[in-house]
Design an enzyme around this catalytic site. Structure first.
Site, PDB file in Angstrom:
ATOM      1  N   HIS A 138      35.255  39.839  42.179  1.00 18.13           N
ATOM      2  CA  HIS A 138      36.127  39.763  43.365  1.00 18.13           C
ATOM      3  C   HIS A 138      35.938  38.409  44.016  1.00 18.13           C
ATOM      4  O   HIS A 138      34.798  37.978  44.244  1.00 18.13           O
ATOM      5  CB  HIS A 138      35.817  40.880  44.362  1.00 18.13           C
ATOM      6  CG  HIS A 138      36.022  42.219  43.757  1.00 18.13           C
ATOM      7  ND1 HIS A 138      37.271  42.705  43.471  1.00 18.13           N
ATOM      8  CD2 HIS A 138      35.144  43.137  43.310  1.00 18.13           C
ATOM      9  CE1 HIS A 138      37.157  43.884  42.891  1.00 18.13           C
ATOM     10  NE2 HIS A 138      35.874  44.169  42.768  1.00 18.13           N
ATOM     11  N   ALA A 143      43.543  45.277  43.572  1.00 21.63           N
ATOM     12  CA  ALA A 143      43.573  46.546  44.306  1.00 21.63           C
ATOM     13  C   ALA A 143      43.307  47.756  43.394  1.00 21.63           C
ATOM     14  O   ALA A 143      42.826  48.797  43.875  1.00 21.63           O
ATOM     15  CB  ALA A 143      44.922  46.699  45.007  1.00 21.63           C
ATOM     16  N   ASN A 162      39.035  40.945  37.153  1.00 19.71           N
ATOM     17  CA  ASN A 162      39.335  41.147  38.571  1.00 19.71           C
ATOM     18  C   ASN A 162      40.543  42.081  38.607  1.00 19.71           C
ATOM     19  O   ASN A 162      41.681  41.646  38.403  1.00 19.71           O
ATOM     20  CB  ASN A 162      39.644  39.825  39.276  1.00 19.71           C
ATOM     21  CG  ASN A 162      39.833  40.031  40.771  1.00 19.71           C
ATOM     22  OD1 ASN A 162      39.999  41.161  41.241  1.00 19.71           O
ATOM     23  ND2 ASN A 162      39.822  38.945  41.526  1.00 19.71           N
ATOM     24  N   TYR A 182      41.726  33.856  49.958  1.00 19.01           N
ATOM     25  CA  TYR A 182      41.655  33.594  48.512  1.00 19.01           C
ATOM     26  C   TYR A 182      41.700  32.111  48.147  1.00 19.01           C
ATOM     27  O   TYR A 182      41.621  31.768  46.962  1.00 19.01           O
ATOM     28  CB  TYR A 182      42.790  34.354  47.797  1.00 19.01           C
ATOM     29  CG  TYR A 182      42.685  35.859  47.984  1.00 19.01           C
ATOM     30  CD1 TYR A 182      41.656  36.573  47.381  1.00 19.01           C
ATOM     31  CD2 TYR A 182      43.594  36.570  48.766  1.00 19.01           C
ATOM     32  CE1 TYR A 182      41.531  37.956  47.558  1.00 19.01           C
ATOM     33  CE2 TYR A 182      43.493  37.945  48.948  1.00 19.01           C
ATOM     34  CZ  TYR A 182      42.457  38.625  48.334  1.00 19.01           C
ATOM     35  OH  TYR A 182      42.334  39.988  48.499  1.00 19.01           O
ATOM     36  N   GLU A 217      32.763  42.856  36.699  1.00 22.50           N
ATOM     37  CA  GLU A 217      33.772  43.067  37.746  1.00 22.50           C
ATOM     38  C   GLU A 217      33.673  41.877  38.698  1.00 22.50           C
ATOM     39  O   GLU A 217      32.577  41.548  39.160  1.00 22.50           O
ATOM     40  CB  GLU A 217      33.453  44.378  38.479  1.00 22.50           C
ATOM     41  CG  GLU A 217      34.315  44.621  39.697  1.00 22.50           C
ATOM     42  CD  GLU A 217      33.877  45.875  40.471  1.00 22.50           C
ATOM     43  OE1 GLU A 217      33.096  46.707  39.936  1.00 22.50           O
ATOM     44  OE2 GLU A 217      34.304  46.001  41.632  1.00 22.50           O
ATOM     45  N   PRO A 228      46.798  42.928  39.854  1.00 14.69           N
ATOM     46  CA  PRO A 228      47.955  42.728  40.720  1.00 14.69           C
ATOM     47  C   PRO A 228      47.731  41.708  41.825  1.00 14.69           C
ATOM     48  O   PRO A 228      46.666  41.655  42.432  1.00 14.69           O
ATOM     49  CB  PRO A 228      48.193  44.121  41.331  1.00 14.69           C
ATOM     50  CG  PRO A 228      46.921  44.858  41.135  1.00 14.69           C
ATOM     51  CD  PRO A 228      46.320  44.310  39.877  1.00 14.69           C
ATOM     52  N   ASN A 229      48.760  40.907  42.021  1.00 14.84           N
ATOM     53  CA  ASN A 229      48.843  39.899  43.087  1.00 14.84           C
ATOM     54  C   ASN A 229      47.987  38.658  42.846  1.00 14.84           C
ATOM     55  O   ASN A 229      48.054  37.702  43.620  1.00 14.84           O
ATOM     56  CB  ASN A 229      48.519  40.513  44.468  1.00 14.84           C
ATOM     57  CG  ASN A 229      49.487  41.618  44.820  1.00 14.84           C
ATOM     58  OD1 ASN A 229      50.697  41.383  44.818  1.00 14.84           O
ATOM     59  ND2 ASN A 229      49.007  42.821  45.093  1.00 14.84           N
ATOM     60  N   ARG A 234      35.107  43.471  54.224  1.00 13.26           N
ATOM     61  CA  ARG A 234      36.517  43.720  54.556  1.00 13.26           C
ATOM     62  C   ARG A 234      36.752  45.209  54.856  1.00 13.26           C
ATOM     63  O   ARG A 234      35.797  45.939  55.140  1.00 13.26           O
ATOM     64  CB  ARG A 234      37.387  43.197  53.412  1.00 13.26           C
ATOM     65  CG  ARG A 234      37.199  41.685  53.209  1.00 13.26           C
ATOM     66  CD  ARG A 234      38.033  41.158  52.068  1.00 13.26           C
ATOM     67  NE  ARG A 234      39.464  41.302  52.347  1.00 13.26           N
ATOM     68  CZ  ARG A 234      40.417  41.165  51.424  1.00 13.26           C
ATOM     69  NH1 ARG A 234      40.086  40.869  50.167  1.00 13.26           N
ATOM     70  NH2 ARG A 234      41.682  41.318  51.741  1.00 13.26           N
ATOM     71  N   ASP A 256      38.512  54.265  32.641  1.00 15.47           N
ATOM     72  CA  ASP A 256      38.432  55.032  31.390  1.00 15.47           C
ATOM     73  C   ASP A 256      38.731  54.154  30.176  1.00 15.47           C
ATOM     74  O   ASP A 256      38.137  54.339  29.110  1.00 15.47           O
ATOM     75  CB  ASP A 256      39.409  56.213  31.422  1.00 15.47           C
ATOM     76  CG  ASP A 256      38.932  57.358  32.304  1.00 15.47           C
ATOM     77  OD1 ASP A 256      37.774  57.305  32.778  1.00 15.47           O
ATOM     78  OD2 ASP A 256      39.720  58.302  32.526  1.00 15.47           O
ATOM     79  N   ARG A 266      48.985  33.418  48.377  1.00 12.01           N
ATOM     80  CA  ARG A 266      48.565  34.678  48.985  1.00 12.01           C
ATOM     81  C   ARG A 266      47.356  34.493  49.908  1.00 12.01           C
ATOM     82  O   ARG A 266      46.291  34.039  49.452  1.00 12.01           O
ATOM     83  CB  ARG A 266      48.149  35.582  47.814  1.00 12.01           C
ATOM     84  CG  ARG A 266      47.584  36.892  48.200  1.00 12.01           C
ATOM     85  CD  ARG A 266      47.001  37.590  46.992  1.00 12.01           C
ATOM     86  NE  ARG A 266      46.615  38.923  47.385  1.00 12.01           N
ATOM     87  CZ  ARG A 266      45.770  39.665  46.707  1.00 12.01           C
ATOM     88  NH1 ARG A 266      45.219  39.211  45.600  1.00 12.01           N
ATOM     89  NH2 ARG A 266      45.477  40.857  47.142  1.00 12.01           N
TER      90      ARG A 266
HETATM   91  C1  DQA Z   1      40.148  41.251  45.216  1.00 12.18           C
HETATM   92  C2  DQA Z   1      39.780  42.225  46.332  1.00 12.18           C
HETATM   93  C3  DQA Z   1      40.692  43.429  46.321  1.00 12.18           C
HETATM   94  O1  DQA Z   1      40.324  44.334  47.345  1.00 12.18           O
HETATM   95  C4  DQA Z   1      42.130  43.004  46.522  1.00 12.18           C
HETATM   96  O2  DQA Z   1      42.996  44.114  46.472  1.00 12.18           O
HETATM   97  C5  DQA Z   1      42.549  41.944  45.579  1.00 12.18           C
HETATM   98  C6  DQA Z   1      41.629  40.860  45.281  1.00 12.18           C
HETATM   99  C7  DQA Z   1      39.335  39.945  45.289  1.00 12.18           C
HETATM  100  O3  DQA Z   1      39.369  39.205  44.300  1.00 12.18           O
HETATM  101  O4  DQA Z   1      38.694  39.648  46.303  1.00 12.18           O
HETATM  102  O5  DQA Z   1      43.687  41.932  45.101  1.00 12.18           O
HETATM  103  O6  DQA Z   1      39.883  41.853  43.961  1.00 12.18           O
END
Ligand code: DQA
Length: 151
Positions: free
Chosen positions: A102, A79, A76, A25, A100, A12-13, A109, A89, A20
């Protein structure tokens, strides 16, 4: 034929990259990221596919559909990293190796970003390298798969 099949999943996002919170980012868009990764994938001779969704269930569906079709996922989960037992799962359920990722250093943060439901089932975690982290993850995934295939 390409050596491996790698799926990049952004949660998401992350479709809003470039707009954003650019101070966190950066200014590059999701399209820029995908173009950069496609170039690296071509260099490494791997097939790469991209998926982004704002919806938890759709991400679960995509992970399930990757069973036996994809060799490695770069994820990624945004949230959902901090909330989703369902995504964890789904990955564990098909025993899918994944990194994973980020973009930001989540440990610098808010406290609620410090916990991940994914880290302990991931092959590894890449945090705080900006969009470069995806490139490192892609190169790392190919090395991981090369080593696996030599076993
Ligand atoms: C994120 C970090 C997460 O906490 C956040 O909700 C994101 C982006 C990152 O890429 O730094 O949407 O995954």
């Amino acid at each position: 034929m390409a050596k491996y099949s790698i799926l990049v999943v952004n949660g998401p996002n992350l479709n809003m990259l470039g707009v954003r919170e650019p101070e966190i980012y950066g200014h590059e868009t999701l399209k820029d990221l995908e173009k950069m990764l496609q170039n690296v994938a071509d260099e490494l001779d791997v097939k790469i596919e991209f998926y982004q969704s704002n919806h938890e269930g759709d991400i679960v569906d995509t992970i399930q559909k990757s069973y036996k079709k994809v060799d490695f996922i770069l994820l990624n989960a945004g949230a959902y990293t901090h909330t989703s037992v369902a995504i964890r799962d789904a990955l564990a359920g098909i025993d899918m190796p994944f990194y994973e990722i980020h973009i930001s250093n989540v440990h610098k943060r808010e406290e609620f970003r410090h916990h991940s439901f994914l880290s302990d089932v991931a092959v590894g975690v890449i945090v705080g390298f900006g969009l470069d982290g995806y490139e490192f993850a892609l190169r790392g995934a190919v090395r991981y798969l090369d080593r696996k295939h030599q076993e």
